[in-house]
Design an enzyme around this catalytic site. Structure first.
Site, short mmCIF file in Angstrom:
data_model
loop_
_atom_site.label_atom_id
_atom_site.label_comp_id
_atom_site.label_asym_id
_atom_site.label_seq_id
_atom_site.Cartn_x
_atom_site.Cartn_y
_atom_site.Cartn_z
N LEU A 78 0.75 -1.34 0.01
CA LEU A 78 -0.12 0.10 0.04
C LEU A 78 0.96 1.26 0.03
O LEU A 78 0.60 2.04 -0.68
CB LEU A 78 -1.00 -0.04 1.28
CG LEU A 78 -1.95 1.13 1.43
CD1 LEU A 78 -2.73 1.26 0.12
CD2 LEU A 78 -2.60 1.08 2.79
N GLU A 120 3.67 4.26 -0.12
CA GLU A 120 4.50 4.57 -1.41
C GLU A 120 5.37 5.69 -0.85
O GLU A 120 5.17 6.30 0.09
CB GLU A 120 3.87 5.11 -2.74
CG GLU A 120 2.66 4.00 -3.05
CD GLU A 120 2.06 4.75 -4.39
OE1 GLU A 120 2.09 5.98 -4.39
OE2 GLU A 120 1.24 3.92 -5.02
N GLY A 158 2.10 7.64 2.78
CA GLY A 158 2.17 6.75 3.77
C GLY A 158 1.01 6.89 4.56
O GLY A 158 0.14 6.14 4.37
N ILE A 188 7.73 -2.60 2.26
CA ILE A 188 7.08 -3.54 2.01
C ILE A 188 7.41 -4.80 2.84
O ILE A 188 8.30 -5.21 2.56
CB ILE A 188 6.58 -3.82 0.66
CG1 ILE A 188 6.11 -2.86 -0.03
CG2 ILE A 188 5.60 -5.10 0.61
CD1 ILE A 188 4.96 -1.81 0.64
N GLN A 235 10.77 0.93 46.31
CA GLN A 235 9.49 1.09 45.99
C GLN A 235 9.65 2.01 44.69
O GLN A 235 8.57 1.74 43.85
CB GLN A 235 8.71 2.21 46.92
CG GLN A 235 8.52 1.41 48.01
CD GLN A 235 7.87 2.19 49.23
OE1 GLN A 235 7.79 3.43 49.10
NE2 GLN A 235 6.87 1.24 50.00
N GLY A 271 19.27 -0.73 34.25
CA GLY A 271 20.33 0.12 34.29
C GLY A 271 21.38 0.01 33.13
O GLY A 271 20.76 -0.44 32.07
N GLY A 272 22.46 -0.18 33.29
CA GLY A 272 23.51 -0.05 32.41
C GLY A 272 23.33 -1.46 31.46
O GLY A 272 23.65 -1.48 30.33
N GLU A 278 1.14 0.03 10.04
CA GLU A 278 -0.14 -0.31 10.07
C GLU A 278 -1.00 1.02 10.62
O GLU A 278 -2.12 0.67 11.29
CB GLU A 278 -0.40 -1.61 10.66
CG GLU A 278 0.12 -2.84 10.10
CD GLU A 278 -0.60 -4.18 10.41
OE1 GLU A 278 -1.87 -4.14 10.60
OE2 GLU A 278 0.07 -5.20 9.88
N1 COS Z 1 -13.98 0.01 6.71
C1 COS Z 1 -14.55 0.36 5.42
N2 COS Z 1 -14.44 1.46 4.75
C2 COS Z 1 -13.82 2.20 5.18
C3 COS Z 1 -13.30 2.32 6.54
C4 COS Z 1 -13.26 1.40 6.96
N3 COS Z 1 -12.48 1.17 8.33
N4 COS Z 1 -12.40 3.35 6.86
C5 COS Z 1 -12.80 4.33 5.65
N5 COS Z 1 -13.68 3.56 4.69
C6 COS Z 1 -14.11 4.18 3.36
C7 COS Z 1 -14.90 5.43 3.69
O1 COS Z 1 -16.25 4.78 3.90
C8 COS Z 1 -14.73 6.37 2.19
O2 COS Z 1 -15.81 5.51 1.33
P1 COS Z 1 -16.84 6.47 0.77
O3 COS Z 1 -16.03 7.54 0.02
O4 COS Z 1 -17.72 5.64 -0.20
O5 COS Z 1 -17.64 7.28 1.84
C9 COS Z 1 -13.37 5.87 1.85
O6 COS Z 1 -13.10 4.68 2.48
C10 COS Z 1 -12.36 6.63 2.17
O7 COS Z 1 -12.28 6.81 3.72
P2 COS Z 1 -11.82 8.38 4.05
O8 COS Z 1 -12.35 9.65 3.35
O9 COS Z 1 -11.79 8.11 5.64
O10 COS Z 1 -10.28 8.30 3.38
P3 COS Z 1 -9.03 9.35 4.02
O11 COS Z 1 -8.29 9.54 2.79
O12 COS Z 1 -9.30 10.53 4.80
O13 COS Z 1 -8.17 8.34 4.91
C11 COS Z 1 -7.15 7.38 6.87
C12 COS Z 1 -8.46 7.68 6.12
C13 COS Z 1 -6.15 8.25 7.13
C14 COS Z 1 -7.78 6.54 7.94
C15 COS Z 1 -6.58 5.98 5.82
O14 COS Z 1 -5.69 6.89 4.81
C16 COS Z 1 -5.34 5.32 6.99
O15 COS Z 1 -5.80 4.36 7.34
N6 COS Z 1 -4.23 5.90 6.59
C17 COS Z 1 -3.07 5.07 7.26
C18 COS Z 1 -2.28 4.10 6.30
C19 COS Z 1 -1.86 3.03 7.03
O16 COS Z 1 -2.30 2.40 7.83
N7 COS Z 1 -0.71 2.64 6.36
C20 COS Z 1 0.30 1.63 6.83
C21 COS Z 1 0.25 0.63 5.68
S1 COS Z 1 0.22 -0.97 6.10
S2 COS Z 1 1.82 -1.37 7.16
#
Ligand code: COS
Length: 383
Positions: free
Chosen positions: A124, A126, A130, A156, A280, A340-341, A364
């Site tokens: 996911l 890039e 992030g 990844i 304590q 400690g150390g 995540e």
């Molecule tokens: N389950 C199902 N659908 C969801 C959802 C969930 N938990 N959360 C959001 N959605 C849906 C929303 O309903 C929305 O759909 P509609 O457009 O039809 O209404 C769509 O997804 C977009 O959601 P939203 O507007 O909340 O998206 P944002 O771009 O504002 O981003 C965050 C939301 C910030 C929460 C998201 O980008 C995120 O989780 N970022 C972190 C990413 C991450 O964890 N990266 C780590 C990589 S994996 S190691």
């Protein structure tokens, strides 16, 4: 929800024994060599650990989330790198298929992911996307009954070992946000897919991370998860709702081990003619850690039960991940303080855990992203 208590008890006891006899004795060596020996991975396969969350009809153990959490709480009392090996198959590298895949995709990938014959990976992030995952730029352009993917995926987990990548790419360039994104299943060896160098990390040595590069990588349209365009971001969010609860359990397991190390040291180590555990100020650190681990454990189990009842856990999984990942870092910091150390010296597991657990506040979704999700959900509920 505990579906089958006696089978779960056997599994938990088996994992406890495995952790004590096979994983803990190897953890220092695995970290130093940045590699887990094949025989350990084979034993993890035999125990069914790769298939904890994969339904039984696809040869997994089909555990409920509460059951999975019970296993993870034990497994993660060894170095987190052992969980990392199975982590993507149990979590983000397989869940997209489990949750939204077609029957054909499930049959093709899940049995092999469940057995650990192949490793799955979740692509996911890039270089420029992030926390703001919906801004991702990897493109997927339709060409007949294929798509051509171009872009770079960063950090990844398990990519060097993976055979199948869940790649999130923009199929509709006119929709800049979440709606233009689709999730593709891309097999290792597909022309145009290559890997970057193994990143040198602060901790979790033995677990591997690298870039996944897509350069005119052609995949059939049938590789889109669920064969539905434009819903990939939702798939990612559903996957993360579940996997963040799993990560919270990983944090609780690690914190339990770290506190155990600190407690044993405090009881053995004498200063001013008595064990430092009698002081304590040391007791306060031990007690705060114990209480916080207990709180996080309750949160994770409660969230898992709610998930098993098919309720929305977006808020609870973010609360659990936020609290548990911050908690384990506090517990690790106190453990270093108690030692400690010695806590700063490689001979002690606490030094390694201190570095290893730092990742949990980042991947995540950072702690700040969890706060954002929790607050947004709260505001939505009253609007
Ligand atoms: N389950 C199902 N659908 C969801 C959802 C969930 N938990 N959360 C959001 N959605 C849906 C929303 O309903 C929305 O759909 P509609 O457009 O039809 O209404 C769509 O997804 C977009 O959601 P939203 O507007 O909340 O998206 P944002 O771009 O504002 O981003 C965050 C939301 C910030 C929460 C998201 O980008 C995120 O989780 N970022 C972190 C990413 C991450 O964890 N990266 C780590 C990589 S994996 S190691």
């Amino acid at each position: 929800m505990i579906k089958d208590e006696s089978t779960l008890n056997v599994m938990v006891e088996t994992v406890q024994k495995f952790v004590k006899e096979r994983l803990i004795p190897f953890e220092e060596q695995c970290s130093e060599n940045d590699e887990i020996p094949h025989e350990i991975i084979d034993e993890m396969r035999e125990l069914g650990l790769f298939g904890l969350s994969i339904p039984e009809e696809y040869d997994g153990l089909g555990l409920t989330l509460e059951e999975e959490i019970n296993v993870v709480l034990e497994l993660c009392q060894a170095s987190p790198i052992f969980r990392s090996v199975i982590g993507t198959n149990v979590g983000i590298g397989a869940l997209g298929i489990v949750i939204d895949g077609t029957e054909e995709q499930k049959k093709k990938y899940l049995p092999k992911l469940a057995s650990g014959e192949i490793i799955g990976s979740f692509a996911l992030t890039e270089p420029d996307a992030g926390s703001d995952a919906a801004s991702l730029r990897t493109s997927a352009v339709k060409d007949g009954d294929h798509y051509v993917l171009n872009g770079t995926k960063r950090f990844i987990t398990n990519a060097p070992e993976a055979s199948v990548f869940t790649v999130f790419a923009r199929t509709n360039p006119d929709i800049k946000g979440a709606g233009g994104i689709s999730a593709f299943l891309v097999d290792k060896g597909t022309p145009g897919l290559s890997l970057g160098r193994n990143e040198k990390k602060m901790g979790q040595w033995g677990g591997h991370v690298c870039d996944v590069i897509l350069d005119n990588c052609r995949v059939p349209a049938s590789a889109i998860i669920g064969e539905k365009e434009g819903v990939g971001f939702k798939t990612a969010m559903k996957v993360l709702d579940k996997s963040r609860t799993h990560i919270a359990a990983v944090c609780v397991g690690a914190a339990t081990r770290i506190l155990d190390e600190a407690l044993r040291y405090a009881v053995d180590r004498k200063q001013f003619n008595k064990p430092i555990a009698d002081f304590q100020l040391i007791q306060a650190m031990l007690a705060d850690s114990k209480a916080e681990i207990y709180a996080a454990r309750c949160m994770v189990l409660e969230t898992a039960r709610k998930y098993d009842l098919k309720k929305n856990i977006s808020t609870e999984s973010s609360c659990s991940k936020l609290f548990a990942s911050e908690m384990v870092c506090r517990v690790a910091d106190r453990a270093v303080q108690i030692l400690g150390g010695s806590g700063y010296i490689r001979d002690y597991a606490v030094e390694r855990f201190y570095r290893d657990v730092r990742l949990f506040r980042l991947y995540e979704g950072t702690s700040q992203i969890q706060q954002l999700i929790i607050a947004r959900n709260m505001i939505k509920d009253v609007s």
